[in-house]
Write an enzyme that holds these catalytic residues in place. Structure first.
Site, PDB file in Angstrom:
ATOM      1  N   TYR A 222       3.481 -13.969  11.657  1.00 59.68           N
ATOM      2  CA  TYR A 222       4.097 -12.661  11.382  1.00 59.68           C
ATOM      3  C   TYR A 222       5.619 -12.730  11.463  1.00 59.68           C
ATOM      4  O   TYR A 222       6.325 -12.000  10.770  1.00 59.68           O
ATOM      5  CB  TYR A 222       3.517 -11.578  12.298  1.00 59.68           C
ATOM      6  CG  TYR A 222       2.126 -11.214  11.825  1.00 59.68           C
ATOM      7  CD1 TYR A 222       1.939 -10.448  10.681  1.00 59.68           C
ATOM      8  CD2 TYR A 222       0.998 -11.707  12.472  1.00 59.68           C
ATOM      9  CE1 TYR A 222       0.671 -10.162  10.197  1.00 59.68           C
ATOM     10  CE2 TYR A 222      -0.279 -11.425  12.010  1.00 59.68           C
ATOM     11  CZ  TYR A 222      -0.434 -10.653  10.865  1.00 59.68           C
ATOM     12  OH  TYR A 222      -1.686 -10.385  10.381  1.00 59.68           O
TER      13      TYR A 222
ATOM     14  N   ARG B 247       6.868 -13.708   8.161  1.00 61.26           N
ATOM     15  CA  ARG B 247       6.775 -12.590   7.210  1.00 61.26           C
ATOM     16  C   ARG B 247       7.824 -11.515   7.518  1.00 61.26           C
ATOM     17  O   ARG B 247       8.356 -10.892   6.604  1.00 61.26           O
ATOM     18  CB  ARG B 247       5.353 -12.005   7.229  1.00 61.26           C
ATOM     19  CG  ARG B 247       4.335 -13.067   6.768  1.00 61.26           C
ATOM     20  CD  ARG B 247       2.948 -12.543   6.693  1.00 61.26           C
ATOM     21  NE  ARG B 247       2.864 -11.441   5.762  1.00 61.26           N
ATOM     22  CZ  ARG B 247       1.928 -10.487   5.811  1.00 61.26           C
ATOM     23  NH1 ARG B 247       0.990 -10.548   6.762  1.00 61.26           N
ATOM     24  NH2 ARG B 247       1.906  -9.520   4.935  1.00 61.26           N
TER      25      ARG B 247
ATOM     26  N   GLN C 244      -1.708  -0.594   1.370  1.00 61.08           N
ATOM     27  CA  GLN C 244      -2.297  -1.613   2.238  1.00 61.08           C
ATOM     28  C   GLN C 244      -1.192  -2.546   2.728  1.00 61.08           C
ATOM     29  O   GLN C 244      -1.433  -3.418   3.549  1.00 61.08           O
ATOM     30  CB  GLN C 244      -3.322  -2.432   1.447  1.00 61.08           C
ATOM     31  CG  GLN C 244      -4.473  -1.609   0.919  1.00 61.08           C
ATOM     32  CD  GLN C 244      -5.276  -2.401  -0.107  1.00 61.08           C
ATOM     33  OE1 GLN C 244      -6.181  -3.143   0.241  1.00 61.08           O
ATOM     34  NE2 GLN C 244      -4.948  -2.238  -1.367  1.00 61.08           N
TER      35      GLN C 244
ATOM     36  N   ASP D 158       4.811  -4.126   4.463  1.00 64.40           N
ATOM     37  CA  ASP D 158       6.268  -4.124   4.285  1.00 64.40           C
ATOM     38  C   ASP D 158       6.757  -2.683   4.225  1.00 64.40           C
ATOM     39  O   ASP D 158       5.961  -1.743   4.175  1.00 64.40           O
ATOM     40  CB  ASP D 158       6.658  -4.923   3.015  1.00 64.40           C
ATOM     41  CG  ASP D 158       6.123  -4.284   1.727  1.00 64.40           C
ATOM     42  OD1 ASP D 158       6.393  -3.095   1.490  1.00 64.40           O
ATOM     43  OD2 ASP D 158       5.427  -4.980   0.956  1.00 64.40           O
TER      44      ASP D 158
ATOM     45  N   HIS E  87      -2.703  -0.254   6.872  1.00 64.85           N
ATOM     46  CA  HIS E  87      -2.878  -1.529   7.575  1.00 64.85           C
ATOM     47  C   HIS E  87      -1.733  -1.825   8.545  1.00 64.85           C
ATOM     48  O   HIS E  87      -1.535  -2.973   8.919  1.00 64.85           O
ATOM     49  CB  HIS E  87      -3.009  -2.680   6.575  1.00 64.85           C
ATOM     50  CG  HIS E  87      -4.317  -2.684   5.835  1.00 64.85           C
ATOM     51  ND1 HIS E  87      -4.564  -3.437   4.711  1.00 64.85           N
ATOM     52  CD2 HIS E  87      -5.477  -2.023   6.086  1.00 64.85           C
ATOM     53  CE1 HIS E  87      -5.803  -3.242   4.284  1.00 64.85           C
ATOM     54  NE2 HIS E  87      -6.374  -2.376   5.100  1.00 64.85           N
TER      55      HIS E  87
ATOM     56  N   GLY F 282      -1.652  -3.355  -8.104  1.00 65.04           N
ATOM     57  CA  GLY F 282      -1.426  -4.641  -7.443  1.00 65.04           C
ATOM     58  C   GLY F 282      -2.315  -4.920  -6.254  1.00 65.04           C
ATOM     59  O   GLY F 282      -1.853  -5.462  -5.254  1.00 65.04           O
ATOM     60  N   THR F 283      -3.588  -4.565  -6.381  1.00 64.03           N
ATOM     61  CA  THR F 283      -4.521  -4.921  -5.308  1.00 64.03           C
ATOM     62  C   THR F 283      -5.770  -5.556  -5.903  1.00 64.03           C
ATOM     63  O   THR F 283      -6.251  -5.118  -6.955  1.00 64.03           O
ATOM     64  CB  THR F 283      -4.869  -3.720  -4.401  1.00 64.03           C
ATOM     65  OG1 THR F 283      -5.918  -4.107  -3.504  1.00 64.03           O
ATOM     66  CG2 THR F 283      -5.287  -2.492  -5.171  1.00 64.03           C
ATOM     67  N   SER F 284      -6.284  -6.571  -5.222  1.00 63.33           N
ATOM     68  CA  SER F 284      -7.461  -7.274  -5.734  1.00 63.33           C
ATOM     69  C   SER F 284      -8.739  -6.493  -5.475  1.00 63.33           C
ATOM     70  O   SER F 284      -9.804  -6.847  -5.978  1.00 63.33           O
ATOM     71  CB  SER F 284      -7.566  -8.660  -5.092  1.00 63.33           C
ATOM     72  OG  SER F 284      -7.669  -8.526  -3.687  1.00 63.33           O
TER      73      SER F 284
ATOM     74  N   ASN G 264      -2.622  -3.918 -12.864  1.00 64.07           N
ATOM     75  CA  ASN G 264      -2.703  -5.200 -12.172  1.00 64.07           C
ATOM     76  C   ASN G 264      -2.358  -6.322 -13.143  1.00 64.07           C
ATOM     77  O   ASN G 264      -2.503  -6.165 -14.358  1.00 64.07           O
ATOM     78  CB  ASN G 264      -4.125  -5.406 -11.617  1.00 64.07           C
ATOM     79  CG  ASN G 264      -4.126  -6.146 -10.296  1.00 64.07           C
ATOM     80  OD1 ASN G 264      -3.456  -5.731  -9.349  1.00 64.07           O
ATOM     81  ND2 ASN G 264      -4.847  -7.237 -10.211  1.00 64.07           N
TER      82      ASN G 264
HETATM   83  P1  OAD Z   1      -4.345  -9.536  -2.816  1.00 62.17           P
HETATM   84  O1  OAD Z   1      -3.484 -10.745  -2.640  1.00 62.17           O
HETATM   85  O2  OAD Z   1      -5.774  -9.651  -2.454  1.00 62.17           O
HETATM   86  O3  OAD Z   1      -4.280  -9.036  -4.314  1.00 62.17           O
HETATM   87  C1  OAD Z   1      -3.065  -8.878  -4.985  1.00 62.17           C
HETATM   88  C2  OAD Z   1      -3.369  -8.452  -6.420  1.00 62.17           C
HETATM   89  O4  OAD Z   1      -2.125  -8.184  -7.065  1.00 62.17           O
HETATM   90  C3  OAD Z   1      -4.090  -9.515  -7.251  1.00 62.17           C
HETATM   91  O5  OAD Z   1      -5.179  -8.917  -7.944  1.00 62.17           O
HETATM   92  C4  OAD Z   1      -3.010  -9.996  -8.242  1.00 62.17           C
HETATM   93  O6  OAD Z   1      -3.541 -10.326  -9.515  1.00 62.17           O
HETATM   94  C5  OAD Z   1      -2.125  -8.787  -8.336  1.00 62.17           C
HETATM   95  N1  OAD Z   1      -0.717  -9.096  -8.625  1.00 62.17           N
HETATM   96  C6  OAD Z   1       0.017 -10.167  -8.247  1.00 62.17           C
HETATM   97  N2  OAD Z   1       1.280 -10.061  -8.644  1.00 62.17           N
HETATM   98  C7  OAD Z   1       1.361  -8.889  -9.309  1.00 62.17           C
HETATM   99  C8  OAD Z   1       2.410  -8.198  -9.964  1.00 62.17           C
HETATM  100  N3  OAD Z   1       3.659  -8.677 -10.026  1.00 62.17           N
HETATM  101  N4  OAD Z   1       2.133  -6.997 -10.533  1.00 62.17           N
HETATM  102  C9  OAD Z   1       0.871  -6.487 -10.490  1.00 62.17           C
HETATM  103  N5  OAD Z   1      -0.147  -7.089  -9.896  1.00 62.17           N
HETATM  104  C10 OAD Z   1       0.081  -8.269  -9.297  1.00 62.17           C
HETATM  105  O7  OAD Z   1      -3.623  -8.372  -1.999  1.00 62.17           O
HETATM  106  P2  OAD Z   1      -4.240  -6.969  -1.520  1.00 62.17           P
HETATM  107  O8  OAD Z   1      -5.247  -6.470  -2.481  1.00 62.17           O
HETATM  108  O9  OAD Z   1      -3.096  -6.099  -1.174  1.00 62.17           O
HETATM  109  O10 OAD Z   1      -5.098  -7.020   4.815  1.00 62.17           O
HETATM  110  O11 OAD Z   1      -4.979  -7.399  -0.197  1.00 62.17           O
HETATM  111  C11 OAD Z   1      -5.649  -6.421   0.553  1.00 62.17           C
HETATM  112  C12 OAD Z   1      -5.585  -6.771   2.019  1.00 62.17           C
HETATM  113  O12 OAD Z   1      -6.089  -8.113   2.210  1.00 62.17           O
HETATM  114  C13 OAD Z   1      -4.195  -6.833   2.617  1.00 62.17           C
HETATM  115  O13 OAD Z   1      -3.707  -5.571   3.012  1.00 62.17           O
HETATM  116  C14 OAD Z   1      -4.367  -7.730   3.791  1.00 62.17           C
HETATM  117  C15 OAD Z   1      -5.199  -8.798   3.125  1.00 62.17           C
HETATM  118  O14 OAD Z   1      -5.997  -9.573   3.951  1.00 62.17           O
HETATM  119  C16 OAD Z   1      -4.948  -7.346   6.098  1.00 62.17           C
HETATM  120  O15 OAD Z   1      -4.205  -8.243   6.458  1.00 62.17           O
HETATM  121  C17 OAD Z   1      -5.771  -6.496   7.007  1.00 62.17           C
END
Ligand code: OAD
Length: 235
Positions: A60, A63, A94, A97, A112, A177-179, A203
């Site tokens: 951390y 980060r 989520q 930052d 989170h 931007g979330t998976s 995304n």
């Molecule tokens: P992920 O890393 O799982 O997903 C990020 C998503 O953003 C992916 O689908 C990428 O394709 C997409 N992506 C990457 N760059 C991008 C861009 N420039 N523009 C648009 N999309 C883009 O991250 P999260 O979904 O945020 O939790 O992950 C969810 C949680 O898992 C986090 O909050 C964290 C992690 O483990 C904890 O730590 C509790």
């Protein structure tokens, strides 16, 4: 896609690591992402902290330092601009930052936790700072270990009541931007859709979810254009 909503409508934006990628912060699951370099069970669970608090703090700390060097991008600023037209806009993030806040976004809900947050593992002590943490800090009130104020795996996300209230009434739900792999956030789009909201996924690549619309591309490039295209229909 043409979308027009009332200026009084509630709009929910769910953001994930992808919205901060163009600010230089690593995502978790992309190639080269954080979960390729570290195992979740080593740095992001309460057990990991019990076993090796130095390793967790060093993860951390890196980060926190990275965050101090980064700045909001066009996607964060586009939300600030959008809220001037649609005041009932809420960001459910989520992300740990503070780039939404630094771009002037208000109504930001950190489900989170936050990289700048530090809390005691035993008592109610909490503080906010981004100072480097080089060893495991101790609580000034009770001398127990201090930990990052981050919601780890197996822990309950923050502010779920407020989040559900927003999702239940929103007219438009935009996921950016979330998976969609971590629950409960991964469920929100389906709940919003079930309540009748228009749903849009933005995304870099398609991720399976129940969104009606998909805009493929980087958040910094596509979100400003999309948000500006949303019309006002007060008729
Ligand atoms: P992920 O890393 O799982 O997903 C990020 C998503 O953003 C992916 O689908 C990428 O394709 C997409 N992506 C990457 N760059 C991008 C861009 N420039 N523009 C648009 N999309 C883009 O991250 P999260 O979904 O945020 O939790 O992950 C969810 C949680 O898992 C986090 O909050 C964290 C992690 O483990 C904890 O730590 C509790």
């Amino acid at each position: 896609m043409e979308i027009a909503i009332r200026s009084s409508d509630t709009v929910a934006l769910l953001t994930g690591a992808g919205i901060s990628a163009e600010s230089g912060l690593k995502t978790f699951r992309d190639a080269g992402g954080l979960w390729e370099q570290y195992r979740i069970e080593d740095v992001a669970t309460p057990e990991a902290f019990n076993n090796d608090p130095e390793l967790v703090w060093s993860f951390y700390n890196q980060r926190r330092q990275q965050l101090a060097l980064s700045a909001p991008n066009a996607a964060h600023y586009a939300i600030t601009e959008f809220r001037h037209r649609f005041p009932n806009t809420y960001v459910i993030t989520q992300n740990v930052d503070d780039l939404h806040e630094r771009a002037g976004n208000v109504n930001v809900i950190h489900m989170h936790g936050s990289l700048s947050g530090i809390k005691c593992t035993k008592c109610s002590y909490r503080r906010i700072d981004l100072e480097p943490v080089n060893s495991v800090p101790l609580c000034p009130q009770c001398s127990s270990r201090l930990r990052p104020d981050i919601v780890w795996f197996s822990e309950m996300p923050y502010h779920m009541d407020s989040i559900m209230n927003i999702i239940n009434i929103c007219r438009l739900f935009i996921s950016i931007g979330t998976s969609g792999t971590v629950y409960p956030a991964a469920h929100f789009i389906e709940i919003a859709s079930g309540r009748g909201a228009l749903t849009v996924l933005i995304n870099k690549e398609y991720v399976h979810c129940s969104s009606e619309h998909f805009i493929e591309g980087s958040a910094a490039e596509t979100l400003p254009v999309f948000l500006r295209s949303i019309g006002v229909n007060n008729g």
